[in-house]
Design a protein around this motif. Structure first.
Motif, PDB file in Angstrom:
ATOM      1  N   GLU A 167       0.822  -1.215   0.000  1.00  0.00           N
ATOM      2  CA  GLU A 167       0.000   0.000   0.000  1.00  0.00           C
ATOM      3  C   GLU A 167       0.853   1.260   0.000  1.00  0.00           C
ATOM      4  O   GLU A 167       1.780   1.394   0.795  1.00  0.00           O
ATOM      5  CB  GLU A 167      -0.911   0.004   1.240  1.00  0.00           C
ATOM      6  CG  GLU A 167      -1.822   1.231   1.260  1.00  0.00           C
ATOM      7  CD  GLU A 167      -2.646   1.322   2.532  1.00  0.00           C
ATOM      8  OE1 GLU A 167      -3.287   0.325   2.916  1.00  0.00           O
ATOM      9  OE2 GLU A 167      -2.626   2.399   3.139  1.00  0.00           O
ATOM     10  N   ASP A 168       0.479   2.161  -0.911  1.00  0.00           N
ATOM     11  CA  ASP A 168       1.135   3.477  -0.981  1.00  0.00           C
ATOM     12  C   ASP A 168       0.078   4.484  -1.419  1.00  0.00           C
ATOM     13  O   ASP A 168       0.047   4.893  -2.577  1.00  0.00           O
ATOM     14  CB  ASP A 168       2.293   3.400  -1.997  1.00  0.00           C
ATOM     15  CG  ASP A 168       3.019   4.728  -2.146  1.00  0.00           C
ATOM     16  OD1 ASP A 168       2.859   5.602  -1.280  1.00  0.00           O
ATOM     17  OD2 ASP A 168       3.756   4.885  -3.141  1.00  0.00           O
ATOM     18  N   VAL A 169      -0.825   4.831  -0.497  1.00  0.00           N
ATOM     19  CA  VAL A 169      -1.957   5.674  -0.896  1.00  0.00           C
ATOM     20  C   VAL A 169      -1.920   7.094  -0.338  1.00  0.00           C
ATOM     21  O   VAL A 169      -2.691   7.941  -0.787  1.00  0.00           O
ATOM     22  CB  VAL A 169      -3.330   5.051  -0.521  1.00  0.00           C
ATOM     23  CG1 VAL A 169      -3.573   3.753  -1.249  1.00  0.00           C
ATOM     24  CG2 VAL A 169      -3.488   4.872   0.966  1.00  0.00           C
ATOM     25  N   ALA A 170      -1.057   7.377   0.629  1.00  0.00           N
ATOM     26  CA  ALA A 170      -0.968   8.723   1.209  1.00  0.00           C
ATOM     27  C   ALA A 170      -2.348   9.259   1.611  1.00  0.00           C
ATOM     28  O   ALA A 170      -2.798  10.294   1.120  1.00  0.00           O
ATOM     29  CB  ALA A 170      -0.278   9.667   0.214  1.00  0.00           C
ATOM     30  N   GLN A 171      -3.005   8.541   2.496  1.00  0.00           N
ATOM     31  CA  GLN A 171      -4.330   8.953   2.981  1.00  0.00           C
ATOM     32  C   GLN A 171      -4.327   8.959   4.501  1.00  0.00           C
ATOM     33  O   GLN A 171      -3.568   8.213   5.125  1.00  0.00           O
ATOM     34  CB  GLN A 171      -5.399   7.965   2.511  1.00  0.00           C
ATOM     35  CG  GLN A 171      -5.678   7.990   1.034  1.00  0.00           C
ATOM     36  CD  GLN A 171      -6.487   9.213   0.604  1.00  0.00           C
ATOM     37  OE1 GLN A 171      -6.866  10.052   1.415  1.00  0.00           O
ATOM     38  NE2 GLN A 171      -6.713   9.316  -0.695  1.00  0.00           N
ATOM     39  N   GLN A 173       2.697  13.229   6.936  1.00  0.00           N
ATOM     40  CA  GLN A 173       2.002  14.495   6.709  1.00  0.00           C
ATOM     41  C   GLN A 173       0.637  14.321   6.059  1.00  0.00           C
ATOM     42  O   GLN A 173      -0.158  15.252   6.049  1.00  0.00           O
ATOM     43  CB  GLN A 173       2.889  15.434   5.905  1.00  0.00           C
ATOM     44  CG  GLN A 173       4.051  15.876   6.795  1.00  0.00           C
ATOM     45  CD  GLN A 173       4.972  16.859   6.143  1.00  0.00           C
ATOM     46  OE1 GLN A 173       5.101  16.855   4.927  1.00  0.00           O
ATOM     47  NE2 GLN A 173       5.628  17.681   6.934  1.00  0.00           N
ATOM     48  N   SER A 174       0.367  13.138   5.530  1.00  0.00           N
ATOM     49  CA  SER A 174      -0.982  12.892   4.995  1.00  0.00           C
ATOM     50  C   SER A 174      -1.931  12.539   6.125  1.00  0.00           C
ATOM     51  O   SER A 174      -3.144  12.515   5.935  1.00  0.00           O
ATOM     52  CB  SER A 174      -0.987  11.701   4.038  1.00  0.00           C
ATOM     53  OG  SER A 174      -0.172  11.922   2.970  1.00  0.00           O
ATOM     54  N   ILE A 175      -1.378  12.200   7.276  1.00  0.00           N
ATOM     55  CA  ILE A 175      -2.231  11.728   8.374  1.00  0.00           C
ATOM     56  C   ILE A 175      -2.535  12.856   9.346  1.00  0.00           C
ATOM     57  O   ILE A 175      -3.684  13.111   9.674  1.00  0.00           O
ATOM     58  CB  ILE A 175      -1.557  10.529   9.077  1.00  0.00           C
ATOM     59  CG1 ILE A 175      -1.457   9.369   8.085  1.00  0.00           C
ATOM     60  CG2 ILE A 175      -2.345  10.111  10.318  1.00  0.00           C
ATOM     61  CD1 ILE A 175      -0.779   8.151   8.608  1.00  0.00           C
ATOM     62  N   ASP A 176      -1.501  13.542   9.817  1.00  0.00           N
ATOM     63  CA  ASP A 176      -1.715  14.623  10.770  1.00  0.00           C
ATOM     64  C   ASP A 176      -0.478  15.525  10.786  1.00  0.00           C
ATOM     65  O   ASP A 176       0.570  15.141  11.318  1.00  0.00           O
ATOM     66  CB  ASP A 176      -1.971  14.033  12.170  1.00  0.00           C
ATOM     67  CG  ASP A 176      -2.497  15.074  13.141  1.00  0.00           C
ATOM     68  OD1 ASP A 176      -2.269  16.273  12.893  1.00  0.00           O
ATOM     69  OD2 ASP A 176      -3.138  14.694  14.128  1.00  0.00           O
ATOM     70  N   LYS A 222       4.161  15.127  15.465  1.00  0.00           N
ATOM     71  CA  LYS A 222       5.509  14.804  14.994  1.00  0.00           C
ATOM     72  C   LYS A 222       5.437  13.458  14.246  1.00  0.00           C
ATOM     73  O   LYS A 222       4.633  12.583  14.625  1.00  0.00           O
ATOM     74  CB  LYS A 222       6.470  14.660  16.162  1.00  0.00           C
ATOM     75  CG  LYS A 222       6.662  15.943  16.941  1.00  0.00           C
ATOM     76  CD  LYS A 222       8.071  15.994  17.527  1.00  0.00           C
ATOM     77  CE  LYS A 222       8.450  17.375  17.977  1.00  0.00           C
ATOM     78  NZ  LYS A 222       7.908  17.773  19.265  1.00  0.00           N
ATOM     79  N   PRO A 223       6.285  13.267  13.202  1.00  0.00           N
ATOM     80  CA  PRO A 223       6.206  12.020  12.435  1.00  0.00           C
ATOM     81  C   PRO A 223       6.211  10.773  13.324  1.00  0.00           C
ATOM     82  O   PRO A 223       5.398   9.865  13.125  1.00  0.00           O
ATOM     83  CB  PRO A 223       7.442  12.088  11.526  1.00  0.00           C
ATOM     84  CG  PRO A 223       7.644  13.548  11.308  1.00  0.00           C
ATOM     85  CD  PRO A 223       7.243  14.198  12.609  1.00  0.00           C
ATOM     86  N   HIS A 224       7.071  10.718  14.367  1.00  0.00           N
ATOM     87  CA  HIS A 224       7.128   9.476  15.150  1.00  0.00           C
ATOM     88  C   HIS A 224       5.836   9.226  15.925  1.00  0.00           C
ATOM     89  O   HIS A 224       5.462   8.084  16.186  1.00  0.00           O
ATOM     90  CB  HIS A 224       8.369   9.449  16.061  1.00  0.00           C
ATOM     91  CG  HIS A 224       8.268  10.342  17.256  1.00  0.00           C
ATOM     92  ND1 HIS A 224       8.742  11.629  17.257  1.00  0.00           N
ATOM     93  CD2 HIS A 224       7.742  10.135  18.490  1.00  0.00           C
ATOM     94  CE1 HIS A 224       8.506  12.177  18.432  1.00  0.00           C
ATOM     95  NE2 HIS A 224       7.908  11.296  19.208  1.00  0.00           N
ATOM     96  N   GLU A 225       5.096  10.307  16.254  1.00  0.00           N
ATOM     97  CA  GLU A 225       3.801  10.129  16.941  1.00  0.00           C
ATOM     98  C   GLU A 225       2.771   9.554  15.963  1.00  0.00           C
ATOM     99  O   GLU A 225       1.967   8.690  16.315  1.00  0.00           O
ATOM    100  CB  GLU A 225       3.311  11.476  17.488  1.00  0.00           C
ATOM    101  CG  GLU A 225       4.207  11.995  18.605  1.00  0.00           C
ATOM    102  CD  GLU A 225       3.889  13.439  18.988  1.00  0.00           C
ATOM    103  OE1 GLU A 225       3.971  13.748  20.176  1.00  0.00           O
ATOM    104  OE2 GLU A 225       3.571  14.254  18.106  1.00  0.00           O
ATOM    105  N   VAL A 226       2.836  10.038  14.717  1.00  0.00           N
ATOM    106  CA  VAL A 226       1.929   9.509  13.692  1.00  0.00           C
ATOM    107  C   VAL A 226       2.235   8.032  13.468  1.00  0.00           C
ATOM    108  O   VAL A 226       1.327   7.188  13.417  1.00  0.00           O
ATOM    109  CB  VAL A 226       2.109  10.291  12.363  1.00  0.00           C
ATOM    110  CG1 VAL A 226       1.284   9.644  11.252  1.00  0.00           C
ATOM    111  CG2 VAL A 226       1.714  11.747  12.537  1.00  0.00           C
TER     112      VAL A 226
END
Ligand SMILES: C[S@@+](CC[C@H](N)C(=O)[O-])C[C@H]1O[C@@H](n2cnc3c(N)ncnc32)[C@H](O)[C@@H]1O
Length: 219
Positions: free
Chosen positions: A142-146, A173-176, A180-184
């Protein structure tokens, strides 16, 4: 012999660059370099154009692709990475390429028309029941950036065989954008954990910023 095998089935080392054996000789998918040796033609795989390629460059340990592998690929776009997987799994393999943008799938069909192992599917990966004819697959990619990309992987796991490998490129950055990236990444991993055992987590920089490539196995 200057083009050599690597430890990844179907990937060759062409003078220090990754390459695959071209299943459609003479044809390019996105302007990539073609190289020839001993009557065979290879396509150079640019890790900056493909998250799977980037993961290989970052020492990916799990390689579930071989001759004949059946892959369900979500977010196929115009077919760049699906075409490299198509080279790797060969004519006996299959790449079910799901994409919901009509423009992208049209481009994919045009570019990949001679690749009989790619099955383009114009569908939303949030509605996997629409493509139940794919049956059971060996690998889910999966590579959907959603924002709901973990859920999309989980609902598509119905097609993945038990013990099969799933790979997901998570774009934080597509999620939130506020986290911070590690939290996502932590939230995504929590979302996957009921269905999958997490095997690998690979940050894709410098090839892709703020992307985590997660490899997991269906429980
Ligand atoms: C980052 S691009 C994929 C690039 C491609 N994987 C490659 O490496 O060549 C993300 C793609 O996912 C598609 N996409 C996003 N959400 C989707 C969904 N719910 N169902 C199907 N495709 C989706 C977008 O239209 C876009 O073409």
């Amino acid at each position: 012999m200057t083009i050599k095998n690597t430890s990844y089935y179907g990937i060759y080392d062409a003078w220090g660059k990754m390459a695959t054996l071209n299943l459609d000789p003479g044809a390019k998918i996105h302007g990539e370099q073609l190289v020839r040796e001993d009557g065979k033609e290879y396509r150079v795989w640019d890790p900056r154009r493909s998250k799977l390629g980037a993961a290989v460059m970052k020492d990916l340990q799990t390689w579930p692709f071989e001759k004949g592998t059946r892959v369900l690929y979500l977010g196929a776009a115009a077919g760049v990475t699906p075409s490299f997987i198509s080279d790797i799994v060969g004519e006996e393999g299959r790449v079910y390429a799901v994409e919901f943008s009509p423009e992208c799938i049209k481009e994919l069909v045009l570019r990949c028309e001679n690749r009989k192992n790619i099955w383009p599917i114009l569908a939303d990966a949030r509605l996997p029941q629409k493509y139940d004819y794919v049956g059971e697959v060996d690998v889910l990619f999966e590579d959907v950036a959603q924002p709901d990309q973990d859920r999309i992987l989980v609902i598509n796991a119905r097609y993945l065989k038990k013990g099969g490998i799933a790979m997901i490129a998570v774009k934080s950055q597509s999620i939130d954008v506020t986290l911070k990236p590690h939290e996502v990444y932590k939230k995504v991993i929590e979302g996957l954990s009921d269905t999958f055992e997490i095997l690998e987590k690979i940050e894709l920089d410098p090839y892709e910023k703020h992307h985590l490539f997660i490899v997991c196995r269906k429980k």
